[in-house]
Design a protein around this motif. Structure first.
Motif, PDB file in Angstrom:
ATOM      1  N   ILE A  16       0.860  -1.196   0.000  1.00 44.93           N
ATOM      2  CA  ILE A  16       0.000   0.000   0.000  1.00 44.93           C
ATOM      3  C   ILE A  16       0.894   1.243   0.000  1.00 44.93           C
ATOM      4  O   ILE A  16       1.652   1.466   0.960  1.00 44.93           O
ATOM      5  N   ASP A  17       0.814   2.004  -1.049  1.00 41.59           N
ATOM      6  CA  ASP A  17       1.600   3.240  -1.160  1.00 41.59           C
ATOM      7  C   ASP A  17       0.933   4.122  -2.202  1.00 41.59           C
ATOM      8  O   ASP A  17       0.516   3.632  -3.259  1.00 41.59           O
ATOM      9  N   ASP A  18       0.839   5.423  -1.911  1.00 42.40           N
ATOM     10  CA  ASP A  18       0.194   6.311  -2.871  1.00 42.40           C
ATOM     11  C   ASP A  18       1.116   6.700  -4.025  1.00 42.40           C
ATOM     12  O   ASP A  18       0.672   7.332  -4.990  1.00 42.40           O
ATOM     13  N   VAL A  19       2.397   6.319  -3.952  1.00 42.46           N
ATOM     14  CA  VAL A  19       3.355   6.582  -5.032  1.00 42.46           C
ATOM     15  C   VAL A  19       3.546   5.308  -5.844  1.00 42.46           C
ATOM     16  O   VAL A  19       4.021   4.287  -5.318  1.00 42.46           O
ATOM     17  N   GLU A  20       3.205   5.357  -7.125  1.00 44.75           N
ATOM     18  CA  GLU A  20       3.250   4.161  -7.959  1.00 44.75           C
ATOM     19  C   GLU A  20       4.648   3.562  -8.038  1.00 44.75           C
ATOM     20  O   GLU A  20       4.811   2.334  -7.995  1.00 44.75           O
ATOM     21  N   MET A  21       5.689   4.399  -8.152  1.00 46.84           N
ATOM     22  CA  MET A  21       7.048   3.881  -8.272  1.00 46.84           C
ATOM     23  C   MET A  21       7.438   3.055  -7.062  1.00 46.84           C
ATOM     24  O   MET A  21       8.096   2.013  -7.187  1.00 46.84           O
ATOM     25  N   ASN A  22       7.034   3.512  -5.874  1.00 48.02           N
ATOM     26  CA  ASN A  22       7.336   2.732  -4.659  1.00 48.02           C
ATOM     27  C   ASN A  22       6.661   1.368  -4.713  1.00 48.02           C
ATOM     28  O   ASN A  22       7.247   0.349  -4.311  1.00 48.02           O
ATOM     29  N   ARG A  23       5.431   1.337  -5.193  1.00 44.09           N
ATOM     30  CA  ARG A  23       4.721   0.061  -5.304  1.00 44.09           C
ATOM     31  C   ARG A  23       5.425  -0.876  -6.272  1.00 44.09           C
ATOM     32  O   ARG A  23       5.577  -2.079  -6.001  1.00 44.09           O
ATOM     33  N   VAL A  24       5.887  -0.322  -7.398  1.00 45.60           N
ATOM     34  CA  VAL A  24       6.566  -1.136  -8.416  1.00 45.60           C
ATOM     35  C   VAL A  24       7.871  -1.703  -7.881  1.00 45.60           C
ATOM     36  O   VAL A  24       8.170  -2.894  -8.054  1.00 45.60           O
ATOM     37  N   VAL A  25       8.665  -0.850  -7.217  1.00 45.75           N
ATOM     38  CA  VAL A  25       9.958  -1.305  -6.690  1.00 45.75           C
ATOM     39  C   VAL A  25       9.764  -2.423  -5.655  1.00 45.75           C
ATOM     40  O   VAL A  25      10.422  -3.472  -5.711  1.00 45.75           O
ATOM     41  N   LEU A  26       8.859  -2.191  -4.728  1.00 43.39           N
ATOM     42  CA  LEU A  26       8.600  -3.224  -3.716  1.00 43.39           C
ATOM     43  C   LEU A  26       8.033  -4.491  -4.344  1.00 43.39           C
ATOM     44  O   LEU A  26       8.363  -5.613  -3.937  1.00 43.39           O
ATOM     45  N   GLY A  27       7.184  -4.303  -5.346  1.00 42.59           N
ATOM     46  CA  GLY A  27       6.589  -5.455  -6.011  1.00 42.59           C
ATOM     47  C   GLY A  27       7.630  -6.344  -6.657  1.00 42.59           C
ATOM     48  O   GLY A  27       7.538  -7.586  -6.601  1.00 42.59           O
ATOM     49  N   GLU A  28       8.649  -5.737  -7.292  1.00 42.02           N
ATOM     50  CA  GLU A  28       9.709  -6.520  -7.920  1.00 42.02           C
ATOM     51  C   GLU A  28      10.510  -7.303  -6.882  1.00 42.02           C
ATOM     52  O   GLU A  28      10.882  -8.461  -7.096  1.00 42.02           O
ATOM     53  N   ILE A  29      10.782  -6.664  -5.743  1.00 41.44           N
ATOM     54  CA  ILE A  29      11.508  -7.365  -4.673  1.00 41.44           C
ATOM     55  C   ILE A  29      10.703  -8.561  -4.174  1.00 41.44           C
ATOM     56  O   ILE A  29      11.239  -9.658  -3.957  1.00 41.44           O
ATOM     57  N   ILE A  30       9.399  -8.342  -4.007  1.00 42.42           N
ATOM     58  CA  ILE A  30       8.521  -9.417  -3.509  1.00 42.42           C
ATOM     59  C   ILE A  30       8.458 -10.563  -4.516  1.00 42.42           C
ATOM     60  O   ILE A  30       8.508 -11.749  -4.146  1.00 42.42           O
ATOM     61  N   LYS A  31       8.378 -10.219  -5.808  1.00 35.28           N
ATOM     62  CA  LYS A  31       8.355 -11.260  -6.841  1.00 35.28           C
ATOM     63  C   LYS A  31       9.637 -12.077  -6.810  1.00 35.28           C
ATOM     64  O   LYS A  31       9.612 -13.309  -6.960  1.00 35.28           O
ATOM     65  N   ASN A  32      10.777 -11.391  -6.622  1.00 33.22           N
ATOM     66  CA  ASN A  32      12.065 -12.093  -6.575  1.00 33.22           C
ATOM     67  C   ASN A  32      12.166 -13.033  -5.380  1.00 33.22           C
ATOM     68  O   ASN A  32      12.967 -13.970  -5.388  1.00 33.22           O
ATOM     69  N   MET A  33      11.371 -12.770  -4.360  1.00 35.93           N
ATOM     70  CA  MET A  33      11.343 -13.653  -3.182  1.00 35.93           C
ATOM     71  C   MET A  33      10.434 -14.858  -3.405  1.00 35.93           C
ATOM     72  O   MET A  33      10.377 -15.764  -2.578  1.00 35.93           O
ATOM     73  N   GLY A  34       9.700 -14.852  -4.526  1.00 38.62           N
ATOM     74  CA  GLY A  34       8.800 -15.965  -4.810  1.00 38.62           C
ATOM     75  C   GLY A  34       7.390 -15.757  -4.317  1.00 38.62           C
ATOM     76  O   GLY A  34       6.595 -16.715  -4.272  1.00 38.62           O
ATOM     77  N   TYR A  35       7.041 -14.510  -3.958  1.00 36.23           N
ATOM     78  CA  TYR A  35       5.698 -14.221  -3.490  1.00 36.23           C
ATOM     79  C   TYR A  35       4.948 -13.373  -4.525  1.00 36.23           C
ATOM     80  O   TYR A  35       5.540 -12.848  -5.465  1.00 36.23           O
ATOM     81  N   TYR A  36       3.633 -13.246  -4.315  1.00 31.53           N
ATOM     82  CA  TYR A  36       2.790 -12.550  -5.292  1.00 31.53           C
ATOM     83  C   TYR A  36       2.308 -11.236  -4.706  1.00 31.53           C
ATOM     84  O   TYR A  36       1.568 -11.225  -3.714  1.00 31.53           O
ATOM     85  N   PRO A  37       2.729 -10.072  -5.272  1.00 30.56           N
ATOM     86  CA  PRO A  37       2.324  -8.780  -4.729  1.00 30.56           C
ATOM     87  C   PRO A  37       0.914  -8.370  -5.163  1.00 30.56           C
ATOM     88  O   PRO A  37       0.502  -8.617  -6.296  1.00 30.56           O
ATOM     89  N   ILE A  38       0.192  -7.762  -4.248  1.00 32.84           N
ATOM     90  CA  ILE A  38      -1.099  -7.134  -4.545  1.00 32.84           C
ATOM     91  C   ILE A  38      -0.918  -5.649  -4.244  1.00 32.84           C
ATOM     92  O   ILE A  38      -0.295  -5.288  -3.239  1.00 32.84           O
ATOM     93  N   TYR A  39      -1.474  -4.776  -5.096  1.00 39.58           N
ATOM     94  CA  TYR A  39      -1.207  -3.345  -4.962  1.00 39.58           C
ATOM     95  C   TYR A  39      -2.460  -2.566  -4.567  1.00 39.58           C
ATOM     96  O   TYR A  39      -3.559  -2.846  -5.033  1.00 39.58           O
ATOM     97  N   ALA A  40      -2.230  -1.536  -3.716  1.00 40.03           N
ATOM     98  CA  ALA A  40      -3.290  -0.596  -3.361  1.00 40.03           C
ATOM     99  C   ALA A  40      -2.660   0.773  -3.224  1.00 40.03           C
ATOM    100  O   ALA A  40      -1.606   0.926  -2.604  1.00 40.03           O
ATOM    101  N   GLU A  41      -3.324   1.796  -3.793  1.00 42.46           N
ATOM    102  CA  GLU A  41      -2.761   3.145  -3.764  1.00 42.46           C
ATOM    103  C   GLU A  41      -3.239   3.951  -2.554  1.00 42.46           C
ATOM    104  O   GLU A  41      -2.831   5.104  -2.376  1.00 42.46           O
ATOM    105  N   SER A  42      -4.090   3.358  -1.718  1.00 41.53           N
ATOM    106  CA  SER A  42      -4.574   4.070  -0.531  1.00 41.53           C
ATOM    107  C   SER A  42      -5.073   3.076   0.512  1.00 41.53           C
ATOM    108  O   SER A  42      -5.319   1.902   0.206  1.00 41.53           O
TER     109      SER A  42
END
Length: 352
Positions: A16-42
């Motif tokens: 959960i982050d209102d900045v899209e870039m932060n969500r993308v960066v964290l999402g890539e790290i989570i994917k590399n760990m073998g988990y599935y990211p879900i995104y929310a902007e608020s």
């Protein structure tokens, strides 16, 4: 834990982050760990997502428009279904006061920006392992509790069987018919059901109470096991001392039941059994024994058993139902609670 295994979306992490870039960066790290990211902007969007999907972990920014990270965490921790999901705060600030505030609200960890993949992976990994360990522990505790409850249930059943075996011996010592105790319990149930329908007793007789008195009534004379058969079989010519001994079966039975369950929960069954054993020879006018209680000072279970035991005893001695009720009618208000006797009279055709 709040969510069961079937509710949990394995491998999903909510970011959960209102900045899209932060969500993308964290999402890539989570994917590399073998988990599935879900995104929310608020925070608002996150709460909507969680109505349908339950993640294993939540990574939430603190400073967001609307519901910020702190408020979101507070909402989640107050909800029984979501309070056990780990929450990790993410922020560009590392002020200790911010960190303490997050922990106070129930957050499990804190990650600062800019994100260092190795730190994110380490902290997320620790939280997930702890969460899974706690979940496994809870499951093990549930299985253990089920096993313990089953063992306790079996122990209680065995104790009841022992009590009924002793009650049968006591009945035989007193020369009761073989089916006397079974009849007593059955008829107490029928009478209690009739009382439940009366405005006089409807607030005192529950379905659970009806089940309990059926089980407890046959133990009324268990104290006879402590009285000699010579005295029990002697119908006339009892000395004053012998009368006292014979009447002591009420106290013997109550003490026996109390001692047997001294280290157990004082449940309704044993409490009712003790009351019945102790007081079922008390009379409505106070002329009974052992304590000379009168009217509603006599426990209700003992009042019911007193009426039913007289009915069973008289009919087993060869009296017809009508003859039995005529005899009992003369004792109503003296030996019996007249309201209970009146209900017994009305439902007598249902008694076995």
């Amino acid at each position: 834990m709040g969510y069961s295994d079937k509710d949990m979306d394995e491998g999903k992490i909510l970011i959960i982050d209102d900045v899209e870039m932060n969500r993308v960066v964290l999402g890539e790290i989570i994917k590399n760990m073998g988990y599935y990211p879900i995104y929310a902007e608020s925070g608002e969007v996150a709460l909507e997502i969680m109505k349908e999907s339950c993640p294993q972990l939540i990574l939430t920014d603190i400073s967001m428009p609307g519901i910020d990270g702190y408020e979101l965490c507070r909402i989640l921790k107050e909800n029984e279904k979501t309070r056990d999901i780990p929450v990790v705060f993410i922020s560009a600030f590392d002020d200790p006061r911010d960190i303490i505030e997050g922990f106070t609200l129930g957050g499990e960890d804190y990650i600062t920006k800019p994100f260092i993949p190795e730190i994110v992976k380490a902290r997320v990994g620790v939280r997930l392992r702890l969460y899974e360990a706690n979940r496994d522990l809870m499951q093990m505790n549930r299985r253990l509790q089920i096993s313990v409850n089953e063992q306790l249930r079996q122990m209680e059943l065995e104790k009841k069987n022992i009590l009924y075996a002793l009650a049968n011996i006591a009945a035989q010592n007193a020369s009761y018919e073989q089916e006397h105790m079974k009849r007593l319990g059955c008829n107490c149930r029928i009478l209690a059901q009739g009382m439940q329908l009366s405005p006089l007793f409807e607030g005192k007789i529950s379905d659970t109470y009806i089940d309990t008195i059926e089980l407890a009534a046959p133990l009324c004379d268990i104290g006879n096991i402590g009285v000699s058969t010579e005295i029990l079989h002697k119908e006339t010519g009892l000395t004053r001392e012998e009368i006292t001994i014979k009447q002591s079966h009420t106290q013997i039975g109550a003490k026996f039941l109390s001692d047997l369950y001294v280290n157990n929960d004082y449940n309704d069954f044993i409490s009712t059994s003790i009351d019945i054993a102790h007081y079922h020879h008390e009379n409505w006018d106070g002329s009974g024994y052992p304590d000379g209680l009168k009217e509603d000072a006599i426990p209700l279970g003992a009042q019911i058993v007193s009426v039913v035991e007289e009915y069973c005893t008289l009919t087993e001695r060869g009296h017809t139902r009508e003859e039995t009720l005529d005899i009992m009618d003369k004792e109503s208000g003296i030996k019996f609670n007249p309201d209970i006797y009146n209900i017994c009279y009305k439902i007598s055709r249902q008694l076995c």
